[in-house]
Write an enzyme that holds these catalytic residues in place. Structure first.
Site: not given
Length: 155
Positions: A56, A58, A86, A89
């Site tokens: 991801h 992040e 999410c 993260c």
């Protein structure tokens, strides 16, 4: 620079990153991490490219920022991300001790910073983030909606 325009300035850089993910047929999420007024990390989703569920924006940005600061503690930093993080993260944000989270679009299905749950401000954790939601939310939301509409039509 005024606080609101500063947040918009850095969120626009995260949007540039999100568009890079879209160009690679990945969900358009982008992130930048700022320390002392400078971008020290920038990333976009790379799950499709790397075949990695943890890739991801992040997570990649956190790794870059830690390398830049030569420290896993990212105290004094702000993460700008185009979509509410999410649970994975959000947990990484808490663990990395990022001070502030600024996000664009809300994620009503998987958001872990307000929508579904709020891990980044959980009082039982030893670190909590300041959260500034909905910065350039419409632009961020439009990027995601366009991506999913286009991909639904293509299939």
């Amino acid at each position: 620079m005024e606080e609101a325009s500063k947040h918009e300035f850095f969120m626009r850089q995260a949007i540039v990153e999100a568009k890079k993910a879209e160009e690679k047929d990945d969900v358009p999420v982008g992130a930048v991490i700022v320390f002392e007024g400078r971008v020290i990390a920038r990333a976009h989703n790379q799950r499709e490219l790397l075949k990695d569920p943890t890739a991801h924006a992040e997570m990649i940005a956190i790794t870059q920022a830690a390398a830049y600061l030569e420290n896993w503690r990212l105290t004094g930093t702000t993460l700008y991300v185009t979509l509410e993080p999410c649970a994975m993260c959000a947990g990484a944000l808490v663990q990395s001790r990022i001070d502030t989270l600024v996000y664009g679009a809300v994620d009503k299905k998987a958001g872990a910073c307000a929508s579904v749950m709020n891990l980044v401000q959980e009082p039982r954790f030893n670190h909590r983030l300041n959260v500034i939601p909905a910065v350039l939310a419409d632009e961020c939301k439009h990027l995601l909606q366009s991506f999913f509409l286009q991909n639904c039509r293509a299939k």
